[in-house]
Enzyme design. Structure first.
Site, PDB file in Angstrom:
ATOM      1  N   SER A 303      67.895  51.672  37.838  1.00 33.38           N
ATOM      2  CA  SER A 303      67.329  52.634  36.695  1.00 33.38           C
ATOM      3  C   SER A 303      67.133  51.779  35.577  1.00 33.38           C
ATOM      4  CB  SER A 303      68.185  53.722  36.708  1.00 33.38           C
ATOM      5  OG  SER A 303      69.403  53.403  36.318  1.00 33.38           O
ATOM      6  N   ASP A 304      66.200  52.364  34.611  1.00 26.09           N
ATOM      7  CA  ASP A 304      66.464  52.210  33.221  1.00 26.09           C
ATOM      8  C   ASP A 304      67.786  52.666  32.719  1.00 26.09           C
ATOM      9  OD1 ASP A 304      65.770  51.212  30.627  1.00 26.09           O
ATOM     10  OD2 ASP A 304      63.705  51.854  30.659  1.00 26.09           O
ATOM     11  N   TRP A 305      67.908  52.170  31.552  1.00 22.70           N
ATOM     12  CA  TRP A 305      69.301  52.612  31.085  1.00 22.70           C
ATOM     13  C   TRP A 305      69.555  54.019  30.745  1.00 22.70           C
ATOM     14  CZ3 TRP A 305      69.103  48.233  33.128  1.00 22.70           C
ATOM     15  CH2 TRP A 305      70.098  47.351  33.081  1.00 22.70           C
ATOM     16  N   GLY A 306      70.301  54.891  31.574  1.00 20.06           N
ATOM     17  CA  GLY A 306      70.273  56.297  31.433  1.00 20.06           C
ATOM     18  C   GLY A 306      69.122  57.079  32.096  1.00 20.06           C
ATOM     19  N   GLY A 307      68.505  56.276  32.822  1.00 18.51           N
ATOM     20  CA  GLY A 307      67.419  56.842  33.426  1.00 18.51           C
ATOM     21  C   GLY A 307      67.552  57.564  34.786  1.00 18.51           C
TER      22      GLY A 307
END
EC number: 3.2.1.21
Length: 817
Positions: A303-307
């Site tokens: 995931s992208d960071w916090g995605g």
């Protein structure tokens, strides 16, 4: 991913930013904005359609990964359930992303580091040119060499995984805040850059992470707005949804990611926004269907960071690694828990999650680790990275990390030479009249503009400072500079060799409002050099396309008094250039974001040590209002689902749009001048196979998809001649016009080949272009496969998208076939 400073601003002011941007100088009606649902979506397929694709396919190790795949399976067989949860869940630590070690198995963990132009959280590391700058070289060797050199630095600092390269954003909108991190507003050029970049990283022993998959074409409302009075996952408004039809998805946005998969990319990073109504990191159609099934991707999806927005749903939909692991904005609150972590353990125990799926997640993570030999003699993480990592400072760590290696390692080697040479080769000469360039032993030079000098806030981190040259953009895609060579510094150094007088003024407000003849002493300079800049960063889209800090007024003031005004722009990409037709503006150069050797690289071009060979990777319109597909920047209602971006321009982005509507432009895609001239002749197209069918042979899927699509079917050659007086590099470009039998909405022409040829005066050399089956195919939404249409293709070769000089016609599939 966002750096910590921007994270705080985004978290607190998301609603304000989301509703506050307007487009300056735009006269668009409401119906022209992309958030309006198109009334007719029948031409290219259905919008908002993401059917579930379950279960997530198991990896097989195909594409030459079988031995590493076997090692990965053995590794997984020795893990406890808790260790399995750790392997798929990030932890705060010394790197921007961390997978903890398992000492009993000899596994030292994984270090993930930004970004696409440098290892960001590190000292004594190089800052390379931005993606858009590298793409401007149109040089395959440069694209590979850049990634390989960066990969060497990542590895030497102990980073297993580089969070790049970037194919999303592709550049749908001229206003995109992160366009500069990517390569070009064209899937073919970006695809070549992605494939070569992945190979470069891997050859250096570092895992490449193509990102952001997929449809990540704006920054505004890329993340949801959370309720400040609710729980940590209580959403007021969901992230914007990129609503993309099936054909557009395949022919535009998926195309360069297919190149990355074909290069056997280790990992993919999914994007923040929603895709056709579902978050990209839990969209099973995208992750399982497009990536793992259709493209045969064998690595892992992070995931992208916090995605990450769910646990079970994301796991089932194909998300293999949750980064950075915690909850809250950008996943930075691990103390609050995780969608993965302990929930993976609990889900397996209660039967909610199939443990076989978790096993495959880890096999996918460990296979490229073994394939690249990262289990043997890999450098430890430089302890100084932990001190510089503001994203997860030591106070947030929940686990211990063994940081015993050498501190403050200098990993730059001789990369400054590479950066300087590549940035010079990337410089695009847009205008050169009255033989203004190269400079010819000037007696006096006047330097103007706040972009010319040293960054007044220090060179370590780039920011939107008023005074100082701009060598990179902002956000997680930037770099930590050890130094930046400013244009003024480099010009002064060169001027000393010829005893040239150099005078300079760097306050744009003063320059724009002052009679500049009162500034120079004792006589008018031989040339006036104006340095302009345009800032762009992660987390917000550009509000306008003109240069920053009254740059247009600066040029007007200088050019009104100086009849040899030379303009240099350091920009994230597209700029309006209203001064381009000014008779006293004799030369314009677009240098983009050149990295740490900024000043040296532009001086090499100004003085003719390097003949400029950069070409535009996008179109410069005559007026900013002429661009289509603006990002969705304003939603007047507060409904949870109201942020919608309808990609109703379909395949018509950048030059495809301007060509389809016969719109005159200032500088077209692929354009760039040289200090010499070139010509083309003797075009020829040779078939490489005896016969071609419309439908590709169905073969077992390999990384990149059906191998038949990647087979060369034609070789096109053309003779390039240097007709000028100095040595230079030509960039012949091949464009394909599809037959009339192709479905409606097909662009008039599409880039399908390019070469870069170094020639001495009078020298001729053949350039060749290999056309693959996929280059001559369109995505058929009915049969769900790539088809070559019946009829005649027009193959044109020239020096830009609107300077096409040689034409040949081929008919791969006739009506009787």
């Amino acid at each position: 991913m966002a750096n910590i400073a921007h994270l705080i601003v985004s978290g607190l002011l998301a609603a304000t930013v989301a509703h506050g941007q307007q487009y300056e100088g735009s006269s668009r009606s409401e119906d022209a904005f992309s958030y309006v649902q198109p009334r007719n979506t029948t031409i290219l397929g259905q919008y908002g359609h993401s059917p579930a694709v379950l279960p997530s396919p198991n990896s097989t190790g195909s594409g030459g990964w079988q031995a590493a795949h076997t090692k990965a399976r053995h590794f997984v067989s020795q893990l406890t359930l808790e260790e399995k949860a750790d392997m798929v869940t990030g932890q705060p630590g010394p790197c921007v992303g961390n997978i903890v070690a398992i000492p009993r198995l000899g596994f030292n963990g994984l270090c993930l580091q930004d970004g696409p132009l440098a290892i960001r959280v590190a000292d004594y590391a190089s800052v390379f040119s931005a993606g858009v700058t590298a793409a401007s070289t149109w040089d395959r060797d440069v694209l590979y060499e850049r990634a390989f050199a960066m990969g060497q630095e990542f590895r030497a600092k102990g980073a297993h995984i580089a969070l790049g390269p970037v194919a999303g954003p592709l550049g749908r909108s001229a206003y995109g805040g992160r366009n500069w991190e990517g390569f070009a507003a064209d899937p073919y050029l970006t695809g070549v850059a992605m494939e070569l970049s992945v190979k470069g990283y891997h050859d250096a022993g570092v895992q490449a992470t193509p990102k952001h998959f997929i449809g990540n074409e704006q920054e505004t409302q890329r993340n949801p707005i959370y309720n400040p009075n609710g729980t940590i996952t209580d959403v007021l408004q969901e992230a914007v949804s990129s609503n993309i039809d099936d054909r557009t998805m395949h022919e535009l946005y998926l195309w360069p990611f297919a190149n990355a998969a074909h290069a056997k990319a280790a990992a993919f990073m999914c994007s923040y926004q929603r895709l056709n109504g579902s978050y990209a990191c839990q969209n099973s159609k995208a992750l399982n269907g497009l990536l793992k099934e259709e493209l045969g991707f064998q690595g892992y999806v992070m995931s992208d960071w916090g995605g990450t927005h769910s646990g079970v749903a994301s796991i089932e939909s194909g998300l293999d690694m949750n980064m950075p692991g915690g909850l809250g904005p950008y996943g930075t609150i691990p103390q609050a828990g995780s969608f993965y972590g302990g929930n993976v353990t609990q889900g397996v125990k209660n039967g909610t999650i199939d443990e076989a799926r978790v096993d495959d997640m880890i096999i996918r993570i460990m296979t490229p680790y073994y394939w690249l030999g990262q289990d043997k003699d890999f450098p430890s993480v430089d302890p100084s990275s932990a001190d510089l990592n503001t994203f997860s400072p030591r106070s947030t760590w929940l686990r211990q990390f063994n940081l015993t290696g050498e501190r403050n390692r200098d990993v730059r080697g001789d990369h400054a030479k590479i950066i300087r040479r590549q940035a010079a080769e990337a410089t695009v000469l847009l205008k050169n009249e009255k033989n203004a360039l190269p400079l010819k032993s000037p007696k006096s030079l006047a330097i103007f503009g706040n972009d010319a000098g040293e960054p007044t806030m220090g060179a370590v981190n780039q920011a939107n400072f008023e005074f100082g040259t701009l060598a990179a953009g902002g956000g997680s895609g930037t770099g930590r500079f050890t130094y930046v060579v400013s244009p003024l510094e480099a010009i002064q150094s060169r001027a000393k060799q010829a005893n040239t007088l150099v005078q300079y003024w760097m306050n744009n407000t003063d320059i724009a409002t002052t009679d500049v003849t009162t500034l120079w002493v004792p006589a008018p300079p031989d040339a006036c050099l104006v340095f302009l800049k345009t800032w762009a960063e992660e987390g917000e889209d550009r509000e306008y396309l003109h240069v920053d800090y009254d740059g247009n007024d600066v040029v007007s003031s200088v050019a009104s008094k100086c009849n040899n005004t030379i303009v240099v722009t350091h920009s994230s990409g597209i700029n309006e250039l209203p001064f381009a037709d000014h008779p006293n503006v004799t030369a314009i150069l677009a240098a983009h974001y050149p990295g740490q050797e900024s000043g040296n690289s532009i001086v090499d071009v100004l003085y003719g040590d390097v003949n400029p060979s950069g070409r535009l990777p996008y179109t410069i319109a005559r007026n900013g209002s002429e661009y289509n597909a603006p990002p969705t920047t304003e939603v007047t209602t507060t409904g949870a689902e109201d942020w919608q971006a309808w990609f109703n321009e379909k395949l018509e982005i950048d030059y495809r749009y301007f060509d389809a509507h016969n719109i005159s432009v200032l500088y077209e895609f692929g354009f760039g001048l040289s200090y010499t001239t070139f010509n083309l002749s003797e075009i020829n197209a040779e078939p490489l196979v005896e016969s071609i069918s419309s439908v590709p042979e169905q073969r077992p899927i390999q990384p990149g998809g059906n191998p038949a699509l990647w087979e060369n079917v034609y070789n096109v050659s053309v003779v390039v001649t240097n007709t000028g007086d100095v040595e230079g590099k030509a960039v012949p470009q091949l464009y394909v016009t599809f037959p009339d039998s192709t479905p409606a909405g097909t662009p008039p022409k599409q880039l399908r080949g390019f070469d870069k040829v170094a020639l001495k005066p009078g020298q001729s050399q053949a350039a060749s272009f290999q056309l693959m089956r996929r280059d001559l195919s369109y995505w058929d939404v009915v049969s769900q496969q790539w088809l070559i249409p019946e009829g005649e293709f027009v193959i044109s070769v020239g020096f830009s998208s609107r300077d096409l000089r040689e034409v040949v016609r081929v008919t791969p599939v006739s009506g009787s076939t």
